[in-house]
Scaffold this active site. Structure first.
Site, PDB file in Angstrom:
ATOM      1  N   TYR A   9       0.845  -1.202   0.000  1.00  6.28           N
ATOM      2  CA  TYR A   9       0.000   0.000   0.000  1.00  6.28           C
ATOM      3  C   TYR A   9       0.881   1.253   0.000  1.00  6.28           C
ATOM      4  O   TYR A   9       0.663   2.182  -0.779  1.00  6.28           O
ATOM      5  CB  TYR A   9      -0.903  -0.010   1.233  1.00  6.28           C
ATOM      6  CG  TYR A   9      -1.753   1.216   1.418  1.00  6.28           C
ATOM      7  CD1 TYR A   9      -2.955   1.364   0.747  1.00  6.28           C
ATOM      8  CD2 TYR A   9      -1.352   2.237   2.293  1.00  6.28           C
ATOM      9  CE1 TYR A   9      -3.745   2.491   0.932  1.00  6.28           C
ATOM     10  CE2 TYR A   9      -2.133   3.363   2.484  1.00  6.28           C
ATOM     11  CZ  TYR A   9      -3.338   3.495   1.810  1.00  6.28           C
ATOM     12  OH  TYR A   9      -4.110   4.612   1.993  1.00  6.28           O
ATOM     13  N   LYS A  59       1.090   4.294  -2.743  1.00  3.32           N
ATOM     14  CA  LYS A  59       0.757   5.684  -2.420  1.00  3.32           C
ATOM     15  C   LYS A  59       1.951   6.611  -2.694  1.00  3.32           C
ATOM     16  O   LYS A  59       1.762   7.758  -3.096  1.00  3.32           O
ATOM     17  CB  LYS A  59       0.281   5.781  -0.964  1.00  3.32           C
ATOM     18  CG  LYS A  59      -1.090   5.133  -0.748  1.00  3.32           C
ATOM     19  CD  LYS A  59      -2.188   5.852  -1.542  1.00  3.32           C
ATOM     20  CE  LYS A  59      -3.577   5.332  -1.258  1.00  3.32           C
ATOM     21  NZ  LYS A  59      -4.648   6.088  -1.934  1.00  3.32           N
ATOM     22  N   VAL A  89      -8.452   7.784   9.059  1.00  2.00           N
ATOM     23  CA  VAL A  89      -9.862   8.183   8.940  1.00  2.00           C
ATOM     24  C   VAL A  89     -10.722   6.976   9.283  1.00  2.00           C
ATOM     25  O   VAL A  89     -10.382   5.837   8.930  1.00  2.00           O
ATOM     26  CB  VAL A  89     -10.173   8.670   7.503  1.00  2.00           C
ATOM     27  CG1 VAL A  89     -11.593   9.233   7.429  1.00  2.00           C
ATOM     28  CG2 VAL A  89      -9.158   9.707   7.035  1.00  2.00           C
ATOM     29  N   THR A 105     -13.102   4.685   8.555  1.00  3.03           N
ATOM     30  CA  THR A 105     -13.877   4.075   7.467  1.00  3.03           C
ATOM     31  C   THR A 105     -13.675   2.562   7.548  1.00  3.03           C
ATOM     32  O   THR A 105     -12.904   2.066   8.372  1.00  3.03           O
ATOM     33  CB  THR A 105     -13.376   4.563   6.085  1.00  3.03           C
ATOM     34  OG1 THR A 105     -12.043   4.071   5.906  1.00  3.03           O
ATOM     35  CG2 THR A 105     -13.397   6.077   5.963  1.00  3.03           C
TER      36      THR A 105
END
Ligand SMILES: NC(=O)c1ccc[n+]([C@@H]2O[C@H](COP(=O)([O-])OP(=O)(O)OC[C@H]3O[C@@H](n4cnc5c(N)ncnc54)[C@H](OP(=O)(O)O)[C@@H]3O)[C@@H](O)[C@H]2O)c1
Length: 241
Positions: free
Chosen positions: A139, A143, A172, A174
């Site tokens: 990841y 990014k 965040v 989510t």
């Protein structure tokens, strides 16, 4: 730019930060919001037009671009975040397919419309572009790659009047971070801060308390100065089609 009366496209619009971005763009008076999703979406606001858009599917990207006749703001938000340990090439490829080639492909497809409107591109990157989290290295690599893409697009498109923003998002609340027990900002507050940053012309947007604590250091740091120095070299070149 102001969002009021503008046309906006958000990828990954069915949940998390993408869903909150759709809601906040509507709250600011967007004229039309294209909601890119992999599954069919029904939205109660008549200004929302669903678009079938898996960002790894070039035929869907092309079909989506053919359904949109004008665009002011593209928000590349769709993303995946999976644990890995760098032992599996397929994990790297999957992250790059969604988090890097996704924004690249969608941007290329909508660039003619964004050039015509002298529009804006927002890439929802991650703080992990600046420092890898070794729990999610694939990841982090994807990014870092999309952050580099954002910097190059910013320099290459400046001559066409297209603005390009990076969002260096921190944690965040989510589905993506479910089970990760740390303080997290709400998706609604992050969406609001992202669109505030766009309206205020912040190149790099730090939309939550964790990222905001790094904003000043980033903006006045050597890496940002080096980015500007490199961008000046590209901007000295003539713009090609
Ligand atoms: N949450 C965080 O702490 C955090 C931090 C930094 C950066 N970000 C970035 O913020 C963005 C949004 O994340 P989130 O927290 O809102 O995650 P989320 O709740 O997991 O939502 C991810 C969204 O991306 C969509 N998506 C995944 N693969 C896709 C594909 N191939 N094509 C199109 N859409 C696809 C998902 O659609 P489906 O419902 O179809 O799966 C979903 O709408 C991501 O780019 C993420 O990397 C998040």
């Amino acid at each position: 730019m102001t969002i009021a009366d503008k046309t906006v496209l958000v990828t990954g619009a069915n949940r998390g930060i993408g869903q909150a971005l759709v809601a906040d763009a509507l709250r600011r008076g967007a004229r039309r919001v294209y909601a890119g999703t992999r599954q069919p979406l029904a939205h109660p606001d008549g200004r929302v037009t669903p678009l079938t858009l898996d960002v790894t599917n070039s035929a869907q990207i092309q079909a989506a671009a053919e359904q949109v006749d004008a665009l002011d703001l593209l928000i590349n938000n769709a993303g995946i975040w999976l644990y890995d340990d760098l032992s599996d090439r397929a994990m790297l490829e999957e992250h790059l397919a969604v988090n890097f080639y996704g924004p690249w492909g969608v941007t290329q497809a909508f660039l003619p419309l964004l050039t015509r409107s002298k529009g804006t591109i927002v890439n929802n990157v991650s703080l992990m572009a600046l420092a890898a989290l070794p729990l999610t290295p694939a990841y982090s690599i994807s990014k870092a790659a999309v952050f580099s893409l954002t910097q190059s697009l910013r320099a290459l498109l400046a001559g066409r009047g297209v603005q390009v923003h990076a969002v260096l998002t921190g944690p965040v609340d989510t589905d993506m971070t479910r089970g990760f027990d740390i303080p997290k900002a709400s998706a609604a507050s992050v969406a609001r801060a992202i669109l505030d940053g766009v309206e205020q012309g912040e190149e790099d947007i730090f939309p939550d308390p964790v990222s905001a604590s790094m904003a000043e250091g980033w903006r006045s740091g050597v890496a940002k100065a080096f980015e500007r120095q490199n961008a000046a070299l590209a901007q000295a070149q003539p713009v090609t089609a």
